[in-house]
Write a protein that holds these residues in place. Structure first.
Motif: not given
Length: 631
Positions: A434-437, A439-443, A464-472
Motif C-alpha cells: 500500500m505504501v508503494d501504491r 507513492v505511485d499515485c502521488l508521484k 514518514n512511511r510514504i514520504l522517503p520513497k516519494l521524494l526519491d
C-alpha cells in the motif's frame, strides 16, 4: 489617548445606541450575509445560544461582530471573543477598526495576550518561557520599574489596539503592557482573548477580575476544537526527564533535604518499572500506587514547595529563567491525587521519544463546559466545520440553541473533487504494497500538476512511511518541496508559509493534525490543490479505547464511537480541504486519497462543496480529469 474619549468609547449614548447591525457592517454584503447578520442580532438580543456554520472565507468575524455590537452598545455589555491561539486575537480588533472607520463611533477594543508575550522585564532579561515569565512577574512585581510606572499612568486608549500596538505604546511609556491591557478592559466593548481566558481555571480569573461575564456575550471562534481544547487545558504530563531534572535540582539547590531526594529517586525507579511494563505503546496506571510506593506524604509536598521558592529566588538572582521541574513534578502528583476516581479523567502511561511519559488526562467536555456557558448572557459558537450542529451541541454541553448557516456559491467549474480508488490507510500498520501504491499515485499526480499543492497525511507516522520513497521518485522533478516536521517551531512555519506564497509549483507535505491544515490563510493561487492521504482515525491504542469507552458510557455505544472517533477525524479532513476554497472565486482540485471517503458515514462529514461535485475515480481517470481541469 484621553480618559474622556475612553469614557465615550464605553458609553456611546443617544442615537448611536439605536444603530442597526447593517448600518455597522463596513463592506458590501455578499450572498446571504445581511440575512445572517439580522438573525444573529435577533437571537443574541433574546439571550439565545447560536450555532453558526459558515465556510472559511465567508466573513464570519465581521458578520458576527456587526450583529453583536449594537446589543453591546444598547445594553452596556462586553463582547468576549475567544480564539484558539494568541496569534489570532488581533483579527476581531482589525474588523472593529473597519466598523469604526465607517461609523465614526468611539468604540474601544483590546487584543489580550499573556505575560509571556507582554512582560518587558522578562524580555530585557532574555526570559521567554511561560513558567519563567510568570514566576519572574510574581516574585519581582513590586521591584519592576514597568509595573511601578503604572501607578502614576492614567491614560486610557481611545481606539482599538492590536497586541503589537499596545506593546509598543507601553514600552514607549515605560509601563507594564500586561497589567496596562487588563486595566483598560472595563472601557472595552470588545475583548479578544485566547481560549485559556475563558476555559482555564488558573487563567480566567485575570479576565473575570475586570469584566462581569454575566453582562458579556461570548463568541467562541473555531468552536469545533472545543472537544479537545478541554483536554489540553485541564491535563498534565511528566516524563522520566522531568523527574531526572527534579533530582538534579534537589542535589544542586537543596542538598540538605536528603530524605526528599531519596523519595524522588525511589519514585523514578517505580516510574521506570511502570514504563517497562507497558505492553505496546501505552497503558493505564494508578497514581496513588506510585506516590505510596515512594512513601511521599503531605509534608513532602510542603517541603517541595519551599525548595521551589528557593530555586526560583536563586535563578532570578543569577538572571536566568526561574523554571523548576521539581515544581512541575509535585504539581503533577497533586493533580493526580485530586482527580483519582473522577469519571472522565484517565491516567495514561506511554512510550514517548525513547522515554516514558505519564499523563493525567481530562477527557471531559460537556459536563465541564456546560458550567462555563451559564456564566454568559448569550453565546455564539462559529466555525467552518461545526456541522453536524446537533451532535456538536451535545458534545460541548449545549442543550437549547438556534442553528444558523452561511453559504457562498462555488461554481462547479471552480472545483475538481475526486475520491481515489485503490488506496487506503485502513489498519494498524500501512503494508509495504500500500505504501508503494500511494507513492505511485502521488508521484503521478504531482508530476501532472504544476501548481502549488498541499499533501496532508493522516498522521506523521503515515507521512514518514510514504514520504522517503516519494521524494526519491520526485528527485528529478522541478518541484519546490516544503516538509512539515512534527517539532517545527512557529517561526519555521511562518517562513514555510512565506515560501508557499512566493513560489510556484510547490509541494507542501504536512500532517492533517499539524500547523498547516487549519487556521492558515492561503488565498488565490497560493494553494491550487489539496490531496488528503488517508483518514486521521486514531490508532486503537489503550488511550483511544479509554476515550471511546468514556464517550460510550455518556452517549451509548453508537453515538460514543461516532463522537469520540469518527467526528474528530472527519472534521480535520474538512478543515484541510477548506484551505484552498475560501471564496467563490477560488479554483482548486481536491483529491481524497482513501477509498473509505466514499462510505456514507465519512462522506456526509466532508465539506458541502466537495460532496456536491465529487466523483470516485481510479488513478488513470484522476490524471485525465486533473490535466483537463488545469489546462
Amino acid at each position: 489617548m484621553t480618559n474622556q474619549n475612553a469614557v465615550q468609547a464605553r458609553n456611546c449614548s443617544g442615537e448611536n445606541d439605536s444603530m442597526k447591525p447593517h448600518e455597522l457592517f463596513p463592506y458590501s454584503f455578499r450572498t446571504d450575509q445581511k440575512k445572517l447578520l439580522e438573525d444573529i442580532y435577533d437571537y443574541a438580543k433574546m439571550g439565545a445560544t447560536i450555532l453558526l456554520h459558515a465556510p472559511a472565507g465567508y466573513g464570519k468575524t465581521i458578520v458576527v461582530l456587526s450583529a453583536l455590537l449594537p446589543i453591546a452598545l444598547e445594553e452596556d455589555k462586553t463582547i468576549i471573543w475567544a480564539v484558539r491561539t494568541g496569534n489570532e486575537t488581533d483579527r476581531p480588533i482589525e474588523e472593529l477598526r473597519a466598523i469604526i472607520e465607517k461609523t465614526k463611533l468611539p468604540i474601544y477594543g483590546i487584543s489580550i495576550r499573556g505575560k509571556k508575550d507582554m512582560c518587558l522585564l522578562a524580555r530585557k532579561k532574555g526570559i521567554l518561557d511561560h513558567e519563567g515569565v510568570t514566576v519572574l512577574c510574581d516574585k519581582m512585581r513590586n521591584k519592576c520599574p514597568f509595573f511601578s510606572g503604572l501607578k502614576l499612568f492614567r491614560s486610557i486608549p481611545d481606539k482599538p489596539l492590536t497586541f503589537t500596538e499596545l506593546l509598543d505604546f507601553a514600552a514607549t511609556k515605560k509601563v507594564c503592557p500586561y497589567y496596562y491591557q487588563l486595566r483598560t478592559i472595563p472601557n472595552a466593548r470588545l475583548v479578544s482573548v485566547n481560549y485559556n481566558y475563558v476555559f482555564s481555571p488558573s487563567v480566567k480569573w485575570a479576565l473575570m477580575s475586570y469584566v462581569d461575564f454575566k453582562d458579556s456575550i461570548l463568541v467562541v471562534d473555531e468552536a469545533h476544537n472545543l472537544q479537545h481544547v478541554m483536554a489540553n487545558v485541564n491535563s498534565d504530563k511528566i516524563t522520566i526527564g522531568t523527574v531526572d531534572r527534579a533530582i538534579d535540582e534537589l542535589r544542586g539547590h537543596a542538598p540538605s533535604h536528603v530524605e526528599l531526594l531519596q523519595k524522588v529517586m525511589k519514585l523514578r525507579e517505580i516510574l521506570i518499572k511502570e514504563g517497562e511494563s507497558i505492553p505496546t505503546e501505552d497503558d493505564v496506571f494508578d497514581p496513588i500506587e506510585l506516590i505510596e510506593g515512594a512513601d511521599i506524604n503531605e509534608d513532602d509536598f510542603e517541603t517541595a514547595w519551599e525548595i521551589v521558592d528557593e530555586i526560583y529566588a536563586r535563578k532570578i538572582a543569577k538572571g536566568v529563567s526561574p523554571r523548576s521541574s521539581l515544581r512541575h513534578l509535585f504539581d503533577f502528583l497533586e493533580t493526580a491525587i485530586k482527580n483519582r476516581g473522577k469519571r472522565g479523567i484517565a491516567f495514561i502511561k506511554s512510550k514517548e521519544k525513547n522515554q516514558y511519559a505519564f499523563e493525567v488526562w481530562d477527557m471531559r467536555a460537556s459536563e465541564v463546559l456546560k458550567r462555563v456557558w451559564r456564566l454568559f448572557s448569550s453565546r455564539v459558537f462559529m466555525s467552518g466545520t461545526l456541522e453536524p450542529l446537533d451532535e456538536f451541541a451535545e458534545v460541548v454541553g449545549v442543550s437549547s440553541y438556534r442553528k444558523l448557516k452561511g453559504t457562498f456559491p462555488i461554481p462547479k467549474e471552480n472545483v475538481l473533487a475526486l475520491i481515489l480508488e485503490g488506496v487506503t490507510t485502513r489498519g494498524e500498520e500501512l503494508p509495504d504494497d500500500m505504501v508503494d501504491r500511494y507513492v505511485d499515485c502521488l508521484k503521478r499526480i504531482l508530476q501532472a500538476v504544476n501548481v502549488n499543492t498541499a499533501i496532508f497525511f493522516a498522521s506523521y507516522r503515515i507521512m514518514n512511511r510514504i514520504l522517503p520513497k516519494l521524494l526519491d521518485k520526485l528527485s528529478a522533478s522541478n518541484k519546490y518541496v516544503i516538509i512539515e516536521r512534527e517539532e517545527m517551531r512557529g517561526d519555521e512555519a511562518k517562513r514555510a508559509l512565506s515560501l508557499l506564497r512566493e513560489k510556484k509549483n510547490v509541494a507542501l507535505f504536512a500532517s492533517i493534525s499539524g500547523r498547516f491544515a487549519e487556521g492558515v490563510d492561503l488565498p488565490g493561487e497560493t494553494l491550487d490543490g489539496i490531496i488528503t492521504v488517508g483518514i486521521p482515525f486514531e490508532r486503537l491504542t489503550v488511550r483511544t479505547i479509554v476515550y471511546m469507552e468514556y464517550y460510550k458510557e455518556l452517549y451509548g455505544d453508537e453515538k460514543g464511537v461516532y463522537y469520540s472517533y469518527v467526528l474528530p477525524a472527519l472534521r480535520k479532513v474538512a478543515q484541510s480541504m477548506g484551505r484552498a476554497i475560501r471564496s467563490p472565486n477560488d479554483r482548486a482540485f481536491i483529491v481524497a486519497a482513501d477509498e473509505r471517503f466514499s462510505e456514507r458515514r465519512n462522506f456526509e462529514l466532508l465539506p458541502e462543496f466537495f460532496r456536491k461535485y465529487s466523483k470516485k475515480v481510479d488513478i488513470d481517470e484522476a490524471l485525465e480529469l486533473l490535466t483537463s481541469f488545469l489546462s
